[in-house]
Design an enzyme around this catalytic site. Sequence first.
Site, PDB file in Angstrom:
ATOM      1  N   ASN A 208       0.849  -1.191   0.000  1.00 62.55           N
ATOM      2  CA  ASN A 208       0.000   0.000   0.000  1.00 62.55           C
ATOM      3  C   ASN A 208       0.885   1.241   0.000  1.00 62.55           C
ATOM      4  O   ASN A 208       2.109   1.135   0.058  1.00 62.55           O
ATOM      5  CB  ASN A 208      -0.978  -0.026   1.183  1.00 62.55           C
ATOM      6  CG  ASN A 208      -0.256  -0.010   2.515  1.00 62.55           C
ATOM      7  OD1 ASN A 208       0.427   0.941   2.855  1.00 62.55           O
ATOM      8  ND2 ASN A 208      -0.384  -1.105   3.268  1.00 62.55           N
ATOM      9  N   ASP A 276      -4.699  -5.914   5.238  1.00 64.91           N
ATOM     10  CA  ASP A 276      -5.770  -6.699   5.873  1.00 64.91           C
ATOM     11  C   ASP A 276      -5.719  -8.157   5.439  1.00 64.91           C
ATOM     12  O   ASP A 276      -6.117  -9.037   6.186  1.00 64.91           O
ATOM     13  CB  ASP A 276      -7.123  -6.098   5.525  1.00 64.91           C
ATOM     14  CG  ASP A 276      -7.312  -4.751   6.205  1.00 64.91           C
ATOM     15  OD1 ASP A 276      -7.009  -4.676   7.417  1.00 64.91           O
ATOM     16  OD2 ASP A 276      -7.720  -3.785   5.540  1.00 64.91           O
ATOM     17  N   LYS A 286       8.585 -18.488  -8.764  1.00 65.39           N
ATOM     18  CA  LYS A 286       7.993 -17.388  -9.533  1.00 65.39           C
ATOM     19  C   LYS A 286       6.878 -17.935 -10.429  1.00 65.39           C
ATOM     20  O   LYS A 286       7.072 -18.931 -11.141  1.00 65.39           O
ATOM     21  CB  LYS A 286       9.063 -16.706 -10.375  1.00 65.39           C
ATOM     22  CG  LYS A 286       8.535 -15.470 -11.056  1.00 65.39           C
ATOM     23  CD  LYS A 286       9.547 -14.835 -11.966  1.00 65.39           C
ATOM     24  CE  LYS A 286       8.853 -13.787 -12.814  1.00 65.39           C
ATOM     25  NZ  LYS A 286       9.615 -13.429 -13.990  1.00 65.39           N
TER      26      LYS A 286
HETATM   27  O1  C5P Z   1      -8.996  -1.875  10.831  1.00 67.08           O
HETATM   28  P1  C5P Z   1      -8.090  -0.800  10.327  1.00 67.08           P
HETATM   29  O2  C5P Z   1      -7.001  -1.317   9.426  1.00 67.08           O
HETATM   30  O3  C5P Z   1      -8.776   0.389   9.768  1.00 67.08           O
HETATM   31  O4  C5P Z   1      -7.388  -0.282  11.661  1.00 67.08           O
HETATM   32  C1  C5P Z   1      -6.322   0.579  11.628  1.00 67.08           C
HETATM   33  C2  C5P Z   1      -5.515   0.419  12.893  1.00 67.08           C
HETATM   34  O5  C5P Z   1      -5.318  -0.958  13.168  1.00 67.08           O
HETATM   35  C3  C5P Z   1      -4.127   0.995  12.751  1.00 67.08           C
HETATM   36  O6  C5P Z   1      -3.723   1.432  14.037  1.00 67.08           O
HETATM   37  C4  C5P Z   1      -3.304  -0.185  12.294  1.00 67.08           C
HETATM   38  O7  C5P Z   1      -1.937  -0.047  12.609  1.00 67.08           O
HETATM   39  C5  C5P Z   1      -3.955  -1.323  13.036  1.00 67.08           C
HETATM   40  N1  C5P Z   1      -3.937  -2.621  12.334  1.00 67.08           N
HETATM   41  C6  C5P Z   1      -3.167  -3.639  12.834  1.00 67.08           C
HETATM   42  N2  C5P Z   1      -3.179  -4.878  12.234  1.00 67.08           N
HETATM   43  C7  C5P Z   1      -3.965  -5.097  11.153  1.00 67.08           C
HETATM   44  C8  C5P Z   1      -4.763  -4.073  10.641  1.00 67.08           C
HETATM   45  C9  C5P Z   1      -4.713  -2.845  11.254  1.00 67.08           C
HETATM   46  O8  C5P Z   1      -2.455  -3.420  13.813  1.00 67.08           O
HETATM   47  N3  C5P Z   1      -3.949  -6.301  10.601  1.00 67.08           N
END
Ligand code: C5P
Length: 396
Positions: A208, A276, A286
């Site tokens: 990202n 996510d 590969k």
């Molecule tokens: O659920 P979302 O991604 O919007 O939440 C953002 C917050 O959750 C941020 O503080 C991010 O660092 C944390 N986060 C995390 N692990 C994940 C997804 C998000 O620590 N897998």
Amino acid sequence: MLAGKRILLIVGGGIAAFKTPELVRLFKAAGAAVTPVLTRAGAEFVTPLTLGTLAGEEAHTALFDLTKEVEIGHIQLSRSADLVVVAPATADLMSKMATGAADDLASTLLLATDKRVLIAPAMNVRMWEHPATQRNLATLQKDGVAIIGPNAGDMACGEYGPGRMSEPAEIVARAEAMLSDGPLKGKRIIVTSGPTHEPIDPVRYIANRSSGAQGTAIAKALAALGAEVVFVTGPATVPSPSGVQVVKVETAAEMLGAVQTALPADAAVMAAAVADWRVENASKAKMKKDGGTLPTLSFTENPDILATVSQLAQGRPKLVVGFAAETNDVVAYATAKRGRKGCDWIVANDVRPETGIMGGSENAVTLITEAGAEDWPRMGKDAVAERLAARIAAAL
Ligand code: C5P
């Protein structure tokens, strides 16, 4: 500045010892007094005369020097310092420290000291990556030893990878942060930052656009207030801050592992843009562009690091801060997120492209706490970080 502080500098036997005369010079320039101690192997790489001359005091080498034991015993030597710095920390010295061996002056001082210890590891990449060294590293971290580096790069042995000793200026900056008398002195804070890279195959990944700018600014601001910061960062585009322990990771799973290793902590600030999802069964080889068939990637959910740390039954940091990047109904979504994740505060921001916040130098945030939502005016990311660090200091 390090005026009035005394550094006990233990020099191990590695080629990186060639950087220690510069390290002594920079410590002196910052106002510190330096007592050099060389292991027998260390003295093969840099002479006690060189370090002693630059330090302006005698460099120590052996344990069983009876005249010196009468003048200044090893216990006194280990305790008269404000900070013990081991540079370079060889695999052998780390192993001795992890097991509590004390068979020469350097290892005896490290066992006898009641002061904080900062190590700057330097060794061949294979030695650094060996499970034994990684086990010793984890033990030292649990013992509260602060670690700086190693940096990745070309090595004197001709290989490439992590193993180069941090630069003297980086080590001095870290020592300054550790000895600062700010309101967060003695507090250990984990900061996550940057994006994560989730592999598709060995050469492709999903990422990202996070630059790591806000997380980096927060780590810097916390260290400036005296906190001991463990900075767990994905592949960010901005350089990591100095004065903090940097742990570089790629994936969300590695980030969770690094955060768990860094615990316990007084606070955790999760500013990373964690992916996510990751590709389920990423290909070991590969993937080939075969006969016009398009690959289908199937995804699986990544661990939620913020939720995991917030919901720890044991050893939960006193204060856990999460971030929420939203494009609409910022306060409502962020407030709901605070409840769902179980963190104490959420720093929410509006990342609609027209705000210019994502990837930009400014941020306009709303701080959501138990008491409600607090809008902060638009300001530079450094200023947001300083204000947040001050709030954290007041809360801890
Ligand atoms: O659920 P979302 O991604 O919007 O939440 C953002 C917050 O959750 C941020 O503080 C991010 O660092 C944390 N986060 C995390 N692990 C994940 C997804 C998000 O620590 N897998």
